[in-house]
Design a protein around this motif. Sequence first.
Motif, PDB file in Angstrom:
ATOM      1  N   UNK A  26      -6.783   4.075-102.961  1.00  0.00           N
ATOM      2  CA  UNK A  26      -6.386   5.139-102.043  1.00  0.00           C
ATOM      3  C   UNK A  26      -5.336   4.654-101.041  1.00  0.00           C
ATOM      4  N   UNK A  27      -5.314   3.369-100.758  1.00  0.00           N
ATOM      5  CA  UNK A  27      -4.380   2.791 -99.782  1.00  0.00           C
ATOM      6  C   UNK A  27      -3.108   2.271-100.430  1.00  0.00           C
ATOM      7  N   UNK A  28      -2.915   2.503-101.720  1.00  0.00           N
ATOM      8  CA  UNK A  28      -1.705   2.034-102.404  1.00  0.00           C
ATOM      9  C   UNK A  28      -1.979   0.820-103.259  1.00  0.00           C
ATOM     10  N   UNK A  29      -1.129  -0.203-103.141  1.00  0.00           N
ATOM     11  CA  UNK A  29      -1.291  -1.411-103.946  1.00  0.00           C
ATOM     12  C   UNK A  29      -2.565  -2.162-103.559  1.00  0.00           C
ATOM     13  N   UNK A  30      -3.192  -2.754-104.587  1.00  0.00           N
ATOM     14  CA  UNK A  30      -4.446  -3.475-104.390  1.00  0.00           C
ATOM     15  C   UNK A  30      -4.190  -4.962-104.584  1.00  0.00           C
ATOM     16  N   UNK A  31      -4.485  -5.739-103.549  1.00  0.00           N
ATOM     17  CA  UNK A  31      -4.417  -7.196-103.659  1.00  0.00           C
ATOM     18  C   UNK A  31      -5.642  -7.637-104.477  1.00  0.00           C
ATOM     19  N   UNK A  32      -5.403  -8.332-105.586  1.00  0.00           N
ATOM     20  CA  UNK A  32      -6.501  -8.719-106.484  1.00  0.00           C
ATOM     21  C   UNK A  32      -7.516  -9.603-105.764  1.00  0.00           C
ATOM     22  N   UNK A  33      -7.048 -10.504-104.889  1.00  0.00           N
ATOM     23  CA  UNK A  33      -7.984 -11.378-104.159  1.00  0.00           C
ATOM     24  C   UNK A  33      -8.826 -10.577-103.160  1.00  0.00           C
ATOM     25  N   UNK A  34      -8.233  -9.561-102.538  1.00  0.00           N
ATOM     26  CA  UNK A  34      -8.989  -8.699-101.627  1.00  0.00           C
ATOM     27  C   UNK A  34     -10.043  -7.911-102.418  1.00  0.00           C
ATOM     28  N   UNK A  35      -9.641  -7.436-103.590  1.00  0.00           N
ATOM     29  CA  UNK A  35     -10.554  -6.726-104.499  1.00  0.00           C
ATOM     30  C   UNK A  35     -11.728  -7.645-104.848  1.00  0.00           C
ATOM     31  N   UNK A  36     -11.431  -8.900-105.180  1.00  0.00           N
ATOM     32  CA  UNK A  36     -12.481  -9.862-105.544  1.00  0.00           C
ATOM     33  C   UNK A  36     -13.418 -10.103-104.366  1.00  0.00           C
ATOM     34  N   UNK A  37     -12.868 -10.252-103.160  1.00  0.00           N
ATOM     35  CA  UNK A  37     -13.696 -10.505-101.977  1.00  0.00           C
ATOM     36  C   UNK A  37     -14.660  -9.345-101.722  1.00  0.00           C
ATOM     37  N   UNK A  38     -14.212  -8.126-101.980  1.00  0.00           N
ATOM     38  CA  UNK A  38     -15.062  -6.954-101.735  1.00  0.00           C
ATOM     39  C   UNK A  38     -16.237  -6.866-102.703  1.00  0.00           C
ATOM     40  N   UNK A  39     -16.048  -7.324-103.934  1.00  0.00           N
ATOM     41  CA  UNK A  39     -17.130  -7.169-104.913  1.00  0.00           C
ATOM     42  C   UNK A  39     -17.889  -8.466-105.208  1.00  0.00           C
ATOM     43  N   UNK A  40     -17.414  -9.602-104.734  1.00  0.00           N
ATOM     44  CA  UNK A  40     -18.044 -10.887-105.081  1.00  0.00           C
ATOM     45  C   UNK A  40     -19.480 -10.998-104.581  1.00  0.00           C
ATOM     46  N   UNK A  41     -19.836 -10.322-103.508  1.00  0.00           N
ATOM     47  CA  UNK A  41     -21.198 -10.395-102.975  1.00  0.00           C
ATOM     48  C   UNK A  41     -22.209  -9.656-103.846  1.00  0.00           C
TER      49      UNK A  41
END
Length: 176
Positions: free
Chosen positions: A129-144
């Motif tokens: 929804x915010x545009x481009x997705x940083x893959x590392x940010x994506x990983x940090x959000x789901x790694x937990x």
Amino acid sequence: MPKFAVVVCPHCKNAFIMEPGHKTVSCRSCNKRLEASRLKVFFASDDFKEAQAARGSVVAGISGDTAAFEEALPGIGRDVMERIGEDVQEQRYMEDKRKVNEKMDEEARKTKKKGQQAILRDTFEELAENGDIDIEEYWKKISFSGIDRLKFDKWVEKLVETGVAYSPRFGYLRKS
């Protein structure tokens, strides 16, 4: 040592009479070879007629016919009948518990698999929804959530391969 023992086959739940002292015995119903020392003895006696009555009582107990179970041992003492009944009920409880645990484990595996994919998909939609997705940010959000990095990387590759997302530049995703 008694001459006769009433045991139940752990595979087919058939009650039968055996003579203690043998190392192995074959089930009369399913023909499985069983280690005699590992079988639970529900009743033991020197009298074959008592053993037959006890076998009938165990069969009635296994089938759930409590009235027949109560009637099957008129000549044997009440304490023996109660002991046989407790053993049969304990065995049925353990068998039912094992089946329930297997079913719950199966459902948990399905839910966990679906749950991980849902987490990956929902997080992707939220970040897109915010545009481009940083893959590392994506990983940090789901790694937990218990998803390992290898599965995550495969998921990202799948998104790109199927055309759901594309990579405008290295390390970023954009929803198609």
